[in-house]
Design a protein around this motif. Structure first.
Motif, PDB file in Angstrom:
ATOM      1  N   GLY A 145     -34.471   0.035   7.114  1.00 32.83           N
ATOM      2  CA  GLY A 145     -35.737   0.238   6.430  1.00 32.83           C
ATOM      3  C   GLY A 145     -36.614   1.237   7.142  1.00 32.83           C
ATOM      4  O   GLY A 145     -36.524   1.393   8.369  1.00 32.83           O
ATOM      5  N   SER A 147     -40.056   1.573   5.861  1.00 37.60           N
ATOM      6  CA  SER A 147     -41.422   1.276   5.435  1.00 37.60           C
ATOM      7  C   SER A 147     -42.312   1.074   6.653  1.00 37.60           C
ATOM      8  O   SER A 147     -41.828   0.738   7.742  1.00 37.60           O
ATOM      9  CB  SER A 147     -41.444   0.019   4.564  1.00 37.60           C
ATOM     10  N   ARG A 317     -41.923  -4.318   0.395  1.00 31.95           N
ATOM     11  CA  ARG A 317     -41.317  -3.124   1.010  1.00 31.95           C
ATOM     12  C   ARG A 317     -40.278  -2.535   0.058  1.00 31.95           C
ATOM     13  O   ARG A 317     -39.119  -2.301   0.417  1.00 31.95           O
ATOM     14  CB  ARG A 317     -40.705  -3.465   2.374  1.00 31.95           C
ATOM     15  N   ASP A 319     -39.782   0.301  -1.217  1.00 36.17           N
ATOM     16  CA  ASP A 319     -39.170   1.603  -0.922  1.00 36.17           C
ATOM     17  C   ASP A 319     -37.929   1.467  -0.052  1.00 36.17           C
ATOM     18  O   ASP A 319     -37.124   2.398   0.041  1.00 36.17           O
ATOM     19  CB  ASP A 319     -40.198   2.515  -0.236  1.00 36.17           C
ATOM     20  N   ASP A 320     -37.775   0.299   0.613  1.00 40.11           N
ATOM     21  CA  ASP A 320     -36.591   0.072   1.443  1.00 40.11           C
ATOM     22  C   ASP A 320     -35.401  -0.432   0.624  1.00 40.11           C
ATOM     23  O   ASP A 320     -34.277  -0.467   1.131  1.00 40.11           O
ATOM     24  CB  ASP A 320     -36.898  -0.958   2.545  1.00 40.11           C
ATOM     25  N   LYS A 353     -35.586  -1.654  -7.677  1.00 43.69           N
ATOM     26  CA  LYS A 353     -36.936  -1.709  -7.120  1.00 43.69           C
ATOM     27  C   LYS A 353     -37.894  -2.478  -8.020  1.00 43.69           C
ATOM     28  O   LYS A 353     -38.930  -2.972  -7.563  1.00 43.69           O
ATOM     29  CB  LYS A 353     -37.474  -0.287  -6.872  1.00 43.69           C
TER      30      LYS A 353
END
Length: 457
Positions: A145, A147, A317, A319-320, A353
């Motif tokens: 990750g 983020s 989170r 975006d991860d 997502k």
């Protein structure tokens, strides 16, 4: 180390000595950094990848012994060769006790110095290889990750891992609490010793004391032999108490005593046994709320919560999620040929997502495996992700298919119950206590149904 030249940091307040040693080492094909004092040396170690330090003892400002002590605290595996023009047996013994690899008097004998350098670097290479092998055996992976929340956690781990401070990891089920605990252990001074984990929620309260502290032969019915408990097994290493919020009040009191005294007594025994254990705890519960409800000891909470690390849920989170999905898929490809060549389309990653992932990383990992197995062709697309959502929620068509397949109403009910229980256990990372709380039934009932329906993780 075979792919690059090792970097050696030469620290001495005499410029002529620094230059002389640097020329010799550079001739031997080493990269060389220089520092004229202790503070500069420590800064170089923080900012650069240093494989070996050659360190003068007598320097202006911070002397070599102070620098050595600091290096041992922050970089316990970094080899240090001490040099001194005022060498005495007393200083040499002191430096060796602190952790110096070797002690050489000035002016150093060239052959003696180079042999010591080669030996120190060889040992360092073995230490790094040992860590790598241990990490692979334990299946320890770094956190995936980028983020801001994960970046902060990684930074915290780097700071606290070399210390002996107790750590409390909190977060929802499936957020990776055990992974963080193992990562801390691997980056600590105790990495060469055992990492022992205990799931406090999975062990009946009447057996937890024996599990943690061990028992003597004949201590209770069925105790036919002496048993070494988890605290003794982890001596010199790390003990991970997972789901400590589910620990009974009696066990809490006994764990508190061990943390205060660093001694345990086996069940049925009288001998007090010293233990040197770093304790890392984890829970998905709000321990401050548990304290207010008199379900968790406040004094134990303050003992274990020296360094708090809170893991964010996956929905915070997002975006991860593409990074994690690709990483899980690559792990599957490495293990089994049937997953080789599979990849996500951009639309599929965007669809991932949009999900809430109440089971967090564990749920995502299982979902990636299902999609990779059930998808047609080499691409996992948006439709595969959408179908995954319908499978999870249980659509009318799923229930209709189950009804058509069932021979009787009783069989339909049992199949539906099994499906529901599997879904909820997976959602809560197979934590039986958390699942029982979520669906409002007793934990013992879940164990009975798991046995009835032959449900295993």
């Amino acid at each position: 180390m075979a792919n690059k030249k090792p970097t050696i940091l030469v620290t001495d307040d005499e410029k002529s000595i620094r230059n002389s040693l640097s020329e010799i080492l550079e001739f031997e094909q080493y990269n060389v950094l220089q520092a004229e004092g202790g503070e500069t040396a420590l800064q170089q170690i923080r900012e650069s990848k240093v494989d070996l330090v050659i360190l003068d003892i007598k320097m202006k400002g911070m002397d070599g012994i102070e620098v050595l002590e600091n290096i041992r605290e922050t970089h316990p595996d970094l080899p240090v060769i001490m040099i001194s023009g005022h060498g005495t047996i007393k200083i040499a013994v002191q430096a060796t006790k602190i952790g110096a690899f070797d002690f050489i008097e000035k002016p150093p004998d060239l052959n003696r110095l180079l042999i010591s350098v080669r030996n120190a670097l060889s040992r360092n290479e073995l230490v790094e290889e040992n860590k790598r092998i241990r990490s692979e055996l334990n299946n320890v992976k770094e956190m995936v990750g980028e983020s801001p929340a994960i970046a902060r956690i990684k930074k915290t781990i780097e700071k606290v891992a070399p210390s002996t401070s107790r750590i409390l990891i909190t977060g929802e089920n499936g957020t990776g609490k055990e992974l963080v605990a193992r990562w801390i252990h691997e980056k600590s001074k105790r990495a060469s010793k055992k990492f022992v984990d205990v799931n406090c929620a999975a062990i009946p309260s009447e057996l937890l004391e024996s599990e943690l502290f061990g028992h003597e032969k004949g201590a209770f019915t069925g105790a036919s032999d002496r048993r070494i408990g988890k605290f003794e097994q982890a001596d010199g290493g790390t003990l991970f108490l997972d789901e400590i919020g589910d620990m009974s009040p009696d066990a809490q009191a006994k764990v508190l005593r061990v943390l205060q005294e660093n001694q345990i007594t086996r069940v049925g025994g009288n001998e007090r046994i010293d233990v040197d254990v770093r304790v890392i705890c984890a829970t998905n519960r709000d321990l401050e709320e548990e304290i207010r409800e008199n379900r968790f000891r406040e004094d134990l909470y303050h003992r274990i919560n020296v360094i708090p690390i809170k893991l964010p849920p996956l929905r915070e989170r997002k975006d991860d999620i593409p990074l994690l999905a690709r990483w899980f898929l690559s792990q599957l490809s490495d293990k089994e040929i049937i997953y080789a060549g599979k990849s996500f389309t951009d639309d599929a990653l965007e669809e991932l997502k949009s999900h809430q992932w109440s089971g967090n990383i564990r749920e995502l990992q299982n979902a990636v495996e299902r999609m990779a197995l059930l998808s047609d062709g080499e691409s996992i697309d948006r439709d595969d992700v959408t179908h995954l959502g319908s499978m999870k929620t249980g659509t009318k068509s799923d229930l209709k298919e189950l009804a058509e397949q069932s021979l009787s109403f009783q069989e339909y009910k049992e199949q539906a119950e099994r499906y529901y229980l599997l879904n909820k256990l997976e959602e809560h990372d197979w934590n039986v206590s958390a699942t029982a709380d979520a669906i409002d039934i007793q934990r013992s009932h879940i164990y009975n149904k798991m046995k009835k329906y032959d449900i295993e993780r």
